[in-house]
Write a protein that holds these residues in place. Structure first.
Motif, PDB file in Angstrom:
ATOM      1  N   ASP A   1      36.940  32.120  36.108  1.00  0.00           N
ATOM      2  CA  ASP A   1      37.426  32.938  35.003  1.00  0.00           C
ATOM      3  C   ASP A   1      37.391  34.381  35.514  1.00  0.00           C
ATOM      4  OD1 ASP A   1      37.624  34.650  32.869  1.00  0.00           O
ATOM      5  OD2 ASP A   1      36.593  33.311  31.483  1.00  0.00           O
ATOM      6  N   PRO A   2      38.534  34.927  35.888  1.00  0.00           N
ATOM      7  CA  PRO A   2      38.518  36.277  36.478  1.00  0.00           C
ATOM      8  C   PRO A   2      37.862  37.307  35.569  1.00  0.00           C
ATOM      9  CG  PRO A   2      40.672  35.270  36.745  1.00  0.00           C
ATOM     10  CD  PRO A   2      39.895  34.371  35.831  1.00  0.00           C
ATOM     11  N   GLY A   3      37.852  37.050  34.283  1.00  0.00           N
ATOM     12  CA  GLY A   3      37.194  37.972  33.357  1.00  0.00           C
ATOM     13  C   GLY A   3      35.690  38.023  33.617  1.00  0.00           C
ATOM     14  N   LYS A   4      35.086  36.830  33.786  1.00  0.00           N
ATOM     15  CA  LYS A   4      33.640  36.768  34.038  1.00  0.00           C
ATOM     16  C   LYS A   4      33.335  37.169  35.482  1.00  0.00           C
ATOM     17  CE  LYS A   4      32.759  33.007  30.817  1.00  0.00           C
ATOM     18  NZ  LYS A   4      32.681  31.558  30.756  1.00  0.00           N
TER      19      LYS A   4
ATOM     20  N   MET B   1      34.472  39.378  37.206  1.00  0.00           N
ATOM     21  CA  MET B   1      34.527  40.824  37.480  1.00  0.00           C
ATOM     22  C   MET B   1      33.222  41.384  38.003  1.00  0.00           C
ATOM     23  SD  MET B   1      36.686  42.759  34.544  1.00  0.00           S
ATOM     24  CE  MET B   1      35.991  41.979  33.121  1.00  0.00           C
TER      25      MET B   1
ATOM     26  N   TRP C   1      32.343  40.242  41.609  1.00  0.00           N
ATOM     27  CA  TRP C   1      33.388  40.364  42.613  1.00  0.00           C
ATOM     28  C   TRP C   1      33.025  41.358  43.734  1.00  0.00           C
ATOM     29  CZ3 TRP C   1      36.913  36.929  43.486  1.00  0.00           C
ATOM     30  CH2 TRP C   1      37.982  37.240  44.325  1.00  0.00           C
ATOM     31  N   PRO C   2      32.555  42.568  43.398  1.00  0.00           N
ATOM     32  CA  PRO C   2      32.226  43.514  44.481  1.00  0.00           C
ATOM     33  C   PRO C   2      31.174  42.950  45.442  1.00  0.00           C
ATOM     34  CG  PRO C   2      32.280  44.639  42.365  1.00  0.00           C
ATOM     35  CD  PRO C   2      32.366  43.175  42.064  1.00  0.00           C
TER      36      PRO C   2
ATOM     37  N   ILE D   1      42.150  33.894  44.835  1.00  0.00           N
ATOM     38  CA  ILE D   1      42.338  33.336  43.482  1.00  0.00           C
ATOM     39  C   ILE D   1      43.759  32.805  43.377  1.00  0.00           C
ATOM     40  CG2 ILE D   1      42.461  33.804  41.003  1.00  0.00           C
ATOM     41  CD1 ILE D   1      40.386  35.877  41.271  1.00  0.00           C
TER      42      ILE D   1
ATOM     43  N   SER E   1      46.449  31.203  40.659  1.00  0.00           N
ATOM     44  CA  SER E   1      46.669  31.056  39.211  1.00  0.00           C
ATOM     45  C   SER E   1      47.797  30.080  38.936  1.00  0.00           C
ATOM     46  CB  SER E   1      47.060  32.399  38.593  1.00  0.00           C
ATOM     47  OG  SER E   1      46.071  33.350  38.846  1.00  0.00           O
ATOM     48  N   SER E   2      47.774  29.501  37.744  1.00  0.00           N
ATOM     49  CA  SER E   2      48.834  28.560  37.375  1.00  0.00           C
ATOM     50  C   SER E   2      50.208  29.233  37.406  1.00  0.00           C
ATOM     51  CB  SER E   2      48.556  27.953  36.006  1.00  0.00           C
ATOM     52  OG  SER E   2      47.929  28.896  35.170  1.00  0.00           O
TER      53      SER E   2
ATOM     54  N   ASP F   1      51.318  31.014  39.564  1.00  0.00           N
ATOM     55  CA  ASP F   1      51.820  31.073  40.939  1.00  0.00           C
ATOM     56  C   ASP F   1      52.676  29.851  41.271  1.00  0.00           C
ATOM     57  OD1 ASP F   1      50.579  33.456  41.553  1.00  0.00           O
ATOM     58  OD2 ASP F   1      48.699  32.477  42.081  1.00  0.00           O
TER      59      ASP F   1
ATOM     60  N   HIS G   1      42.777  29.056  36.629  1.00  0.00           N
ATOM     61  CA  HIS G   1      42.606  29.865  37.849  1.00  0.00           C
ATOM     62  C   HIS G   1      41.574  29.178  38.722  1.00  0.00           C
ATOM     63  CE1 HIS G   1      44.586  33.263  35.789  1.00  0.00           C
ATOM     64  NE2 HIS G   1      43.940  32.804  34.725  1.00  0.00           N
TER      65      HIS G   1
ATOM     66  N   GLU H   1      48.454  33.667  30.565  1.00  0.00           N
ATOM     67  CA  GLU H   1      47.157  33.677  31.268  1.00  0.00           C
ATOM     68  C   GLU H   1      46.333  34.892  30.868  1.00  0.00           C
ATOM     69  OE1 GLU H   1      48.406  31.506  35.484  1.00  0.00           O
ATOM     70  OE2 GLU H   1      48.283  33.674  35.391  1.00  0.00           O
TER      71      GLU H   1
ATOM     72  N   PHE I   1      42.565  39.644  28.437  1.00  0.00           N
ATOM     73  CA  PHE I   1      42.896  40.918  29.089  1.00  0.00           C
ATOM     74  C   PHE I   1      43.911  41.692  28.235  1.00  0.00           C
ATOM     75  CE2 PHE I   1      41.981  39.630  33.794  1.00  0.00           C
ATOM     76  CZ  PHE I   1      40.632  39.571  33.485  1.00  0.00           C
TER      77      PHE I   1
ATOM     78  N   LYS J   1      38.687  44.556  27.649  1.00  0.00           N
ATOM     79  CA  LYS J   1      38.331  43.751  28.822  1.00  0.00           C
ATOM     80  C   LYS J   1      39.397  43.909  29.919  1.00  0.00           C
ATOM     81  CE  LYS J   1      36.779  39.030  29.741  1.00  0.00           C
ATOM     82  NZ  LYS J   1      36.736  37.668  29.202  1.00  0.00           N
TER      83      LYS J   1
ATOM     84  N   LEU K   1      38.469  48.048  37.647  1.00  0.00           N
ATOM     85  CA  LEU K   1      37.764  47.431  38.776  1.00  0.00           C
ATOM     86  C   LEU K   1      38.709  47.140  39.939  1.00  0.00           C
ATOM     87  CD1 LEU K   1      34.858  46.049  39.393  1.00  0.00           C
ATOM     88  CD2 LEU K   1      36.113  43.935  39.005  1.00  0.00           C
TER      89      LEU K   1
END
Lengths: 434, 173
Positions: free
Chosen positions: A323-326, A328, A331-332, A351, A353-354, A356, A403, B60, B66, B87, B94
């Protein structure tokens, strides 16, 4: 009337595992099949890297194109009993069906992403350019190639013709669902195509389907839904696609940086520099690409060498749902750790994604741009399919996005070097799945 | 990380809100034709150039929270309003992604009606054809929209202005 309306002295047939026989009566179609541009499709797999997941998926764009032609031929035969056709309109339909994928390149999905090319533009270029296909089409009439290109591009004035080849229930999708199910060996791609063709009725803008045939159409929608999740979205295939894309990226970046390849990739030069011509494009096929991958597996560049070896030996990346939201917040740290152990994150932490992927399942939509499937009710009214079918309504509202985060687990599990960092990476990645 | 998603988030940040899926589709298509770096694949559909890839990407971003997607009834159909969420703003920050200089082009596009953007994007789709053929395409393929000659002229003038703005944006890069 042009000579090209001529029929062959004897009908030709191709044996086909999906449609049993593909019938060719028109000289035009026979000649198009014989062109070098059409024969090139024998060297381009229909499903790209899917053969690395389903080993039977070795079928090509050639088989599929013949299949779409055969379905349209049957559709036209049925429709001609109900509406009057200009004989040229029939040939436009058949030629467009046969040539609809002529512009596809090798592993074209990844190619298009990396090089920002578009197979539909190549299709138009092949049909209208200096090619054998163009010469064969022109023999029907000077404007004939443009008509065929317009149908494929969906800008042809007769929208019924366009809808046979490209709509939410068209010959293209019908053939690839049946064919992909057959060759992958899965059991959920089947539906009663004969029944769908029998209940198809022509309207001004599109073909509609008699309400009595709704269950056959439901089966088609279910098949599309199942194939989407079970075959087209298969995470292992997506892993192979990720590696393939990264190989192409790496080779392009190396070329632009002046890297000296051991074996000069001359087939790629104009592609890398963004100046590819039609003649160069037509020389690319999967045998050429795989030849270079084999060669690049021996290159000095460690990234290109490793990615090519992985692809050729099927040592693919593993994945976690993400979950790209979580993601975040971690990630660094992940990027830093990957760099610390000598893995460039740009190539080894990806990553996918669908969005893509070039497939979708049926969505009637609201304020959408896609023409929905319509049922012809007994009183003559038209009703959108999901308003009549509970089955279709149930699946058309489903979430269709996901994702995945891909990485080389084999490298991370080798704890002889950077053990601490690798353990931390694995822990962070596993935490993504909750 | 998810650079194509970030571009769309940056568009929403710049425009504030986009009302209607059709407007969003056409806005990105026109920006792409002006050589801004959008790579979604478009095909010609019922209402002109349309990208299923973009449609899915927006879905998505909505699932990831987002962006906010507000559905509202408008006459006989549903309309969607899109805006950047907190968010999404955090994610964009970021990613460090910055849209190239657009000289306000995205906002100019966002101020137009969906109907007009449909016409502009259709004209751009056929930009390689002579004007007479483009007009014929508009009349044939957009018969139901019934565009007037005045609207078509305005679309051409609008495209000319956009190209000038885009060229000056490029010069300032």
């Amino acid at each position: 009337m042009s000579d090209r309306f001529k029929v062959l002295e004897e009908e030709k047939v191709f044996k086909d595992p999906v449609h049993r026989y593909i019938h060719v009566r028109d000289e035009l179609i026979w000649d198009l099949i014989g062109t070098k541009e059409f024969q090139r499709l024998r060297r381009i797999r229909q499903l790209g890297t899917t053969y690395l997941t389903f080993h039977g998926a070795e079928h090509t764009r050639f088989n599929h194109s013949l299949g779409v032609y055969e379905i349209v031929r049957r559709m036209v035969e049925n429709l001609e009993k109900k509406i009057a056709w200009d004989p040229e309109e029939r040939l436009v339909c058949l030629a467009a069906a046969l040539l609809h994928d002529i512009g596809h390149g090798p592993f074209s999905h990844s190619f298009e992403k990396v090089f920002h090319t578009d197979h539909e533009q190549w299709t138009r270029a092949i049909i209208l350019g200096n090619t054998d296909v163009h010469r064969v089409l022109t023999s029907v009439g000077g404007k004939f190639p443009k008509k065929v290109a317009d149908v494929i591009e969906k800008t042809y004035a007769n929208k019924l013709v366009v809808s046979l080849i490209s709509s939410q229930i068209d010959a293209d999708r019908m053939d690839y669902l049946l064919r992909d199910a057959f060759y992958t060996g899965v059991s959920y791609g089947n539906f009663d195509m004969e029944r769908i063709l029998r209940v198809m009725r022509p309207k001004e803008d599109q073909a509609v389907f008699k309400h009595s045939g709704m269950h056959a159409v439901e089966d088609y929608i279910m098949s599309r839904y199942q194939m989407y999740w079970q075959v087209y979205f298969h995470p292992v295939t997506r892993s192979a696609e990720v590696i393939l894309s990264k190989i192409l990226h790496r080779a392009k970046d190396l070329y632009r940086a002046g890297y000296q390849f051991k074996d000069q990739p001359k087939h790629f030069y104009t592609l890398f520099s963004g100046e590819i011509t039609l003649a160069d494009y037509l020389k690319l096929d999967e045998s050429v690409i795989l030849y270079y991958f084999q060669e690049w597996a021996d290159e000095e560049d460690p990234i290109l060498h490793d990615l090519c070896q992985r692809f050729m030996d099927r040592r693919l990346f593993k994945y976690v749902e993400c979950d790209p939201g979580k993601q975040m917040s971690v990630w660094p740290e992940l990027l830093q750790l990957f760099a610390a152990i000598g893995l460039e994150p740009e190539y080894y932490l990806v990553i996918d994604s669908s969005s893509d992927l070039p497939y979708d399942f049926y969505r009637p939509g609201e304020e959408e741009e896609r023409l929905p499937i319509h049922l012809l009710m007994p009183g003559g009214d038209l009703r959108e399919l999901s308003r009549e079918s509970e089955v279709v309504e149930a699946i058309s509202g489903k979430k269709r996005t996901d994702h995945k985060l891909y990485f080389p687990m084999d490298f991370l599990e080798d704890q002889r070097t950077y053990a601490e960092e690798k353990q931390r990476i694995i822990a962070l990645l596993k935490a993504q799945e909750g | 990380m998810l650079q194509e998603h970030c571009k769309l988030l940056a568009v929403l940040k710049q425009t504030g809100e986009i009302v209607g899926r059709k407007k969003l589709q056409k806005l990105i298509y026109i920006a792409k034709k002006l050589d801004f770096p959008f790579f979604e694949r478009y095909q010609f559909h019922f209402y002109g150039p349309y990208s299923e890839e973009l449609n899915l990407r927006v879905e998505e971003m909505s699932h990831l929270d987002f962006i906010t997607e507000i559905k509202e009834k408008k006459g006989g159909y549903q309309q969607y309003r899109y805006a950047l969420s907190d968010k999404g703003a955090d994610f964009l920050a970021l990613s460090n992604y910055e849209l190239p200089e657009t000289k306000g082009i995205l906002n100019v596009l966002n101020e137009q009606s969906s109907r007009f953007l449909e016409l502009v994007s259709t004209v751009l789709y056929f930009e390689d054809l002579p004007r007479a053929e483009v007009e014929e395409k508009v009349v044939t393929l957009k018969a139901k929209q019934n565009y007037s000659q005045e609207e078509i002229n305005e679309a051409y003038w609008f495209i000319e202005q956009l190209c000038k703005k885009a060229a000056s944006a490029e010069a300032n890069e």
